[in-house]
Design an enzyme around this catalytic site. Structure first.
Site, PDB file in Angstrom:
ATOM      1  N   GLU A 225       0.848  -1.216   0.000  1.00 19.60           N
ATOM      2  CA  GLU A 225       0.000   0.000   0.000  1.00 19.60           C
ATOM      3  C   GLU A 225       0.882   1.265   0.000  1.00 19.60           C
ATOM      4  O   GLU A 225       0.554   2.273   0.640  1.00 19.60           O
ATOM      5  CB  GLU A 225      -0.948   0.028   1.212  1.00 19.60           C
ATOM      6  CG  GLU A 225      -1.814  -1.206   1.357  1.00 19.60           C
ATOM      7  CD  GLU A 225      -3.184  -1.105   0.708  1.00 19.60           C
ATOM      8  OE1 GLU A 225      -3.563  -0.010   0.262  1.00 19.60           O
ATOM      9  OE2 GLU A 225      -3.857  -2.145   0.617  1.00 19.60           O
TER      10      GLU A 225
HETATM   11  C1  FAD Z   1       2.630 -10.045   0.536  1.00 21.85           C
HETATM   12  C2  FAD Z   1       2.534  -8.979  -0.506  1.00 21.85           C
HETATM   13  C3  FAD Z   1       1.301  -8.696  -1.075  1.00 21.85           C
HETATM   14  C4  FAD Z   1       1.194  -7.723  -2.072  1.00 21.85           C
HETATM   15  N1  FAD Z   1      -0.017  -7.513  -2.673  1.00 21.85           N
HETATM   16  C5  FAD Z   1      -0.080  -6.697  -3.755  1.00 21.85           C
HETATM   17  C6  FAD Z   1      -1.296  -6.598  -4.499  1.00 21.85           C
HETATM   18  O1  FAD Z   1      -2.324  -7.194  -4.167  1.00 21.85           O
HETATM   19  N2  FAD Z   1      -1.304  -5.812  -5.606  1.00 21.85           N
HETATM   20  C7  FAD Z   1      -0.204  -5.131  -6.008  1.00 21.85           C
HETATM   21  O2  FAD Z   1      -0.285  -4.444  -7.024  1.00 21.85           O
HETATM   22  N3  FAD Z   1       0.974  -5.204  -5.325  1.00 21.85           N
HETATM   23  C8  FAD Z   1       1.060  -5.966  -4.218  1.00 21.85           C
HETATM   24  N4  FAD Z   1       2.242  -6.085  -3.528  1.00 21.85           N
HETATM   25  C9  FAD Z   1       3.405  -5.352  -3.991  1.00 21.85           C
HETATM   26  C10 FAD Z   1       3.757  -4.163  -3.107  1.00 21.85           C
HETATM   27  O3  FAD Z   1       2.780  -3.162  -3.262  1.00 21.85           O
HETATM   28  C11 FAD Z   1       5.173  -3.694  -3.486  1.00 21.85           C
HETATM   29  O4  FAD Z   1       6.084  -4.684  -3.040  1.00 21.85           O
HETATM   30  C12 FAD Z   1       5.495  -2.356  -2.874  1.00 21.85           C
HETATM   31  O5  FAD Z   1       4.758  -1.341  -3.509  1.00 21.85           O
HETATM   32  C13 FAD Z   1       6.991  -2.004  -2.965  1.00 21.85           C
HETATM   33  O6  FAD Z   1       7.465  -2.165  -4.267  1.00 21.85           O
HETATM   34  P1  FAD Z   1       8.802  -3.007  -4.522  1.00 21.85           P
HETATM   35  O7  FAD Z   1       8.663  -4.300  -3.836  1.00 21.85           O
HETATM   36  O8  FAD Z   1       9.064  -2.991  -5.969  1.00 21.85           O
HETATM   37  O9  FAD Z   1       9.930  -2.202  -3.763  1.00 21.85           O
HETATM   38  P2  FAD Z   1      10.777  -1.006  -4.358  1.00 21.85           P
HETATM   39  O10 FAD Z   1       9.887  -0.005  -4.959  1.00 21.85           O
HETATM   40  O11 FAD Z   1      11.880  -1.554  -5.194  1.00 21.85           O
HETATM   41  O12 FAD Z   1      11.398  -0.395  -3.026  1.00 21.85           O
HETATM   42  C14 FAD Z   1      12.543  -0.945  -2.370  1.00 21.85           C
HETATM   43  C15 FAD Z   1      12.975   0.040  -1.295  1.00 21.85           C
HETATM   44  O13 FAD Z   1      13.313   1.296  -1.896  1.00 21.85           O
HETATM   45  C16 FAD Z   1      12.524   2.328  -1.348  1.00 21.85           C
HETATM   46  N5  FAD Z   1      12.197   3.298  -2.391  1.00 21.85           N
HETATM   47  C17 FAD Z   1      11.675   3.069  -3.622  1.00 21.85           C
HETATM   48  N6  FAD Z   1      11.476   4.221  -4.272  1.00 21.85           N
HETATM   49  C18 FAD Z   1      11.856   5.209  -3.435  1.00 21.85           C
HETATM   50  C19 FAD Z   1      11.892   6.618  -3.512  1.00 21.85           C
HETATM   51  N7  FAD Z   1      11.433   7.296  -4.563  1.00 21.85           N
HETATM   52  N8  FAD Z   1      12.340   7.310  -2.444  1.00 21.85           N
HETATM   53  C20 FAD Z   1      12.767   6.682  -1.339  1.00 21.85           C
HETATM   54  N9  FAD Z   1      12.781   5.340  -1.207  1.00 21.85           N
HETATM   55  C21 FAD Z   1      12.332   4.611  -2.235  1.00 21.85           C
HETATM   56  C22 FAD Z   1      11.272   1.636  -0.823  1.00 21.85           C
HETATM   57  O14 FAD Z   1      10.645   2.401   0.181  1.00 21.85           O
HETATM   58  C23 FAD Z   1      11.845   0.331  -0.305  1.00 21.85           C
HETATM   59  O15 FAD Z   1      12.374   0.513   0.974  1.00 21.85           O
HETATM   60  C24 FAD Z   1       2.350  -7.009  -2.496  1.00 21.85           C
HETATM   61  C25 FAD Z   1       3.583  -7.281  -1.888  1.00 21.85           C
HETATM   62  C26 FAD Z   1       3.683  -8.245  -0.922  1.00 21.85           C
HETATM   63  C27 FAD Z   1       5.034  -8.546  -0.326  1.00 21.85           C
END
Ligand code: FAD
Length: 584
Positions: A392
């Site tokens: 979220e």
């Molecule tokens: C159990 C689970 C259920 C999920 N369910 C859904 C779902 O139903 N639908 C869906 O669409 N997604 C879902 N997700 C995905 C989830 O929304 C994403 O994992 C989340 O948005 C983070 O994206 P990412 O994993 O690519 O991390 P990244 O975006 O790669 O982030 C990695 C780190 O970098 C930081 N970061 C990234 N960009 C910035 C920035 N601009 N400034 C500062 N820090 C930054 C982040 O805060 C984090 O600490 C789910 C994930 C999990 C684990």
């Protein structure tokens, strides 16, 4: 009150929604959810953890039968069309199983809600009644392996066909309910450019799920990729407008964040109950561990922090409901109300998820070795909760959004932040600047004045940051992070104090405990606010300017500490006597 106005004006206790002021109807819905959770959900947890998705589906259907999925849905589509406070009391209870809460959230918040907000009458008629009964299970597919936080950079592509239908290609990642959802809200770029939402049925050709992820927690929730291989989607299944998928995504998340905060409150309450029951029966050195000061400190702190996040969550629900009262019941009006309180929703998400992690960590600690083994629920709760800071919108992203949205509103003239910051700067830098001034005897007056001081600090940090960095402020994430933390403490602290004052004014039987929780929270927030402000100011100024700013900060934050040791003991002893969370 308009969104974020509380940053510039004193909050008003009389109009604030609190758990104590729920209506009989809210209490009845809460009871229905509680009976479902205790009677049907909790006994099923082991089977859910073993990925019995038929059982997950049947629990969704059962939630539908009880009306829990249709709370925010208009009656014409089979829903109950109730207020947000009703949704809140339901999700707080469903949160006792974090896995099922994720399934439930995937259905109610991430599938039903975008349809209510953006669906055409035909789309609503076709899909909502079956989602509300749980006959259809929904999912929301925004993230991809290369685009999580940067969701609008999605690579999934939609290509229009001659007959007006669409072909979708791409792979969505980490999709909750992915293994068994029937209907998926998929985000794709039309011709690789226009970000757009589509309603995709699993039965459409070319739609499939990838393998279940092996996760740290939430083992009872399905998380899979959704694979779209030349997936055929009818022309009528665009959700919202082409190229406006970001509106669908962001408005859905605005509400989802508020709801996640409420789920975290439910998790905190449950864990506090487990902690106090365990600590009352576990004996070491010839006495129950509940008698030790170190344990009372933990329990008292768990309660104070939970009280603050609970108070702010109810306050948000009340604000959204007040805004919607009398407004047209169309999706656009609801979306506007969510947007109005998007800052508050991000605060709820950040404070809720971090409070829950704190509470669950201490819950493991209070359980000692038993906290680390699977015979007790403490270890599962701890694992299950970790993702709340990731999905979220990660907490880092939400921390950027909080000051970012405030500053955007200020620049648009919707929030008088800039003149207020300027006036305050002149006031603070003059030697006769007023101090917070303490020592009166009305209950919680000192705390309210402390919150007023926090607001001055937030305005000073935001104002100085805007002046120092101008358009480059978005590059200064560390300073924005400090500002976000101060704003979170203001909203949480003020919500706690206003609620406690309401409890005192209403002569609530637990009023003294409300007061204790609010005082502990504000006392500790003062230390966080001052520390964060010092770090932020030191990043922005140096030499005499820094010394002058720090002197002004010290004058504003002249706050006498209270005896939180005694207050935490009072809270812990009351919870131990009750065998659970005391303030709801
Ligand atoms: C159990 C689970 C259920 C999920 N369910 C859904 C779902 O139903 N639908 C869906 O669409 N997604 C879902 N997700 C995905 C989830 O929304 C994403 O994992 C989340 O948005 C983070 O994206 P990412 O994993 O690519 O991390 P990244 O975006 O790669 O982030 C990695 C780190 O970098 C930081 N970061 C990234 N960009 C910035 C920035 N601009 N400034 C500062 N820090 C930054 C982040 O805060 C984090 O600490 C789910 C994930 C999990 C684990």
């Amino acid at each position: 009150m308009k969104g974020a106005a509380w940053l510039l004006e004193p909050g008003d206790a009389s109009s604030m929604l609190t758990p104590e002021r729920l209506s009989d109807e809210h209490r009845l819905i809460a009871q229905t959810a509680e009976e479902f959770v205790n009677g049907e959900l909790l006994p099923a947890i082991d089977r859910l953890e073993n990925k019995d998705w038929e059982l997950a589906r049947s629990l969704v259907r059962r939630g539908g039968e009880l009306g829990l999925l249709g709370i925010s849905v208009p009656e014409e589509y089979g829903g109950l069309d109730l207020d947000k406070a009703s949704s809140l009391v339901v999700v707080e209870r469903i949160a006792r199983s974090a896995s099922f809460a994720t399934t439930f959230g995937g259905q109610a918040n991430l599938s039903i809600l975008p349809l209510v907000l953006f669906g055409t009458a035909a789309q609503k008629e076709k899909y909502l009644p079956r989602l509300v009964t749980g006959e259809l299970v929904g999912a929301y597919a925004l993230s991809e392996s290369g685009s999580g936080s940067d969701a609008l950079a999605a690579k999934t592509r939609a290509t229009k066909q001659d007959d007006g239908s669409w072909v979708l290609n791409g792979e969505k990642m980490w999709i909750s309910n992915g293994g068994f959802a029937d209907l998926i809200i998929v985000f794709a770029k039309v011709d690789g450019e226009q970000f757009t939402a589509f309603i995709v049925e699993r039965a459409f050709p070319g739609v499939s799920s990838g393998k279940e992820e092996h996760k740290m927690g939430l083992h009872g929730s399905s998380t899979t990729p959704i694979i779209l291989q030349d997936a055929r989607v009818p022309a009528d299944n665009v959700l919202g407008e082409i190229g406006k998928g970001h509106k669908v995504a962001l408005n859905t998340l605005n509400y989802g964040r508020f709801s996640l905060g409420a789920m975290c409150v439910g998790g905190c309450r449950g864990a506090i109950g487990d902690s106090v029951k365990y600590s009352a029966q576990r004996r070491q050195f010839g006495q129950p561990i509940a008698g030790f000061g170190a344990i009372k400190h933990k329990v008292g702190e768990m309660i104070a922090r939970t009280y603050a996040v609970e108070s702010l969550t109810y306050r948000i629900a009340g604000l959204i409901d007040d805004t919607l009262a009398g407004a047209p019941r169309d999706g656009a009006a609801i979306a506007r109300a969510f947007e109005e309180f998007a800052v508050e929703a991000s605060i709820g998400k950040v404070v809720g998820s971090e409070t829950l992690d704190y509470v669950l960590d201490e819950n493991v600690q209070i359980h000692g070795g038993n906290g680390f083994v699977k015979d007790y629920t403490a270890e599962r709760y701890y694992r299950d909760a970790r993702v709340n800071r990731i999905f979220e919108g990660t907490n880092e992203i939400n921390r950027m959004l909080i000051p970012g949205m405030l500053i955007r509103r200020a620049l648009k003239g919707e929030l008088a932040l800039i003149p207020a910051a300027k006036q305050l700067q002149d006031e603070l830098l003059s030697p006769s600047a007023p101090t917070a001034g303490f020592g009166e005897s009305e209950p919680l007056d000192d705390e309210l004045r402390a919150i007023g001081a926090f607001k001055k600090v937030a305005l000073t940090i935001l104002g100085t940051a805007m002046q120092t960095y101008g358009e480059k402020l978005t590059d200064e994430q560390e300073v924005l992070g400090y500002a976000a933390d101060i704003v979170c403490d203001i909203y949480a602290g003020e919500s706690a104090v206003l609620r406690a004052r309401q409890a005192i004014a209403d002569r609530h039987p637990q009023a003294s405990l409300h007061e204790a929780a609010a005082r502990v929270f504000v006392n500790d927030a003062a230390q966080r606010v001052e520390g964060g402000a010092r770090n932020a100011l030191a990043a922005m100024a140096e030499g005499d300017t820094l010394r002058t700013l720090l002197a002004a900060l010290r004058r504003v934050m002249k706050i006498t500490p209270v005896n939180t040791v005694a207050l935490r003991r009072t809270l812990a002893d009351a919870a131990t006597a009750k065998g659970g969370y005391i303030l709801n």
